[in-house]
Motif scaffolding. Sequence first.
Motif, PDB file in Angstrom:
ATOM      1  N   THR A 184     -29.615 183.730 119.560  1.00  0.00           N
ATOM      2  CA  THR A 184     -30.828 184.342 120.126  1.00  0.00           C
ATOM      3  C   THR A 184     -31.797 184.748 119.028  1.00  0.00           C
ATOM      4  OG1 THR A 184     -29.723 186.476 120.223  1.00  0.00           O
ATOM      5  CG2 THR A 184     -29.729 185.141 122.238  1.00  0.00           C
ATOM      6  N   LYS A 193     -33.589 181.670 117.772  1.00  0.00           N
ATOM      7  CA  LYS A 193     -34.626 181.255 118.714  1.00  0.00           C
ATOM      8  C   LYS A 193     -35.882 182.097 118.552  1.00  0.00           C
ATOM      9  CE  LYS A 193     -31.499 179.527 122.247  1.00  0.00           C
ATOM     10  NZ  LYS A 193     -30.949 179.756 123.597  1.00  0.00           N
ATOM     11  N   GLU A 249     -23.551 184.327 119.808  1.00  0.00           N
ATOM     12  CA  GLU A 249     -24.623 184.394 120.797  1.00  0.00           C
ATOM     13  C   GLU A 249     -25.821 185.162 120.242  1.00  0.00           C
ATOM     14  OE1 GLU A 249     -21.898 184.406 124.851  1.00  0.00           O
ATOM     15  OE2 GLU A 249     -22.580 186.288 123.976  1.00  0.00           O
TER      16      GLU A 249
END
Length: 175
Positions: free
Chosen positions: A168, A171, A164
């Motif tokens: 992130t 991104k 995760e």
Amino acid sequence: MSKPDLFPKKSTAGIAVDPRTLERVIPESRRPDGSLRKQIKIRPGFTPQEDVSRFRGTKQAQMDAHTLPKGHVIGWTPPPTTSASTSSAKSKSAKKNEKRKEKRKEKAEEAVTVKDNWEDEDEDEAGENTKKAADGGEVGSSDRAAAPAAEGSTAKETQSTGDELVETLEKLDVR
């Protein structure tokens, strides 16, 4: 024979062709006081002085025909409208060069991106450390502070939180 226009074009003197009778006439008009002027018929072959064009010799007429439009720049040609038609007319070497350029662009995209801030380097190092922890690699003492896993968590939880975090960070990565 084609039918004349309903709103015929007028000459400089105001002469138009009557659509009903096909005669040359000056159409009726309204005076400033509101009264109407009658329609005036024009004799066949008569050309009023306003409609007579200026005499131009043959050489002058040729020069007028070959003059460039106002505002034209000599030597300027408009850009091609379609790129697909030019690609089919390219030589072999031009096509090879184009492929090479595309490969260079791909390599440049894969290459290391330029960082905007020094702070970004610290974040990237933290992201790399979490990747190492998620892959099961060794985590040093400085890496443990960056790893999000707690002491009592299992390897699967560490991996899911690491994934995760990596997502992130990806991104947020600006290329």
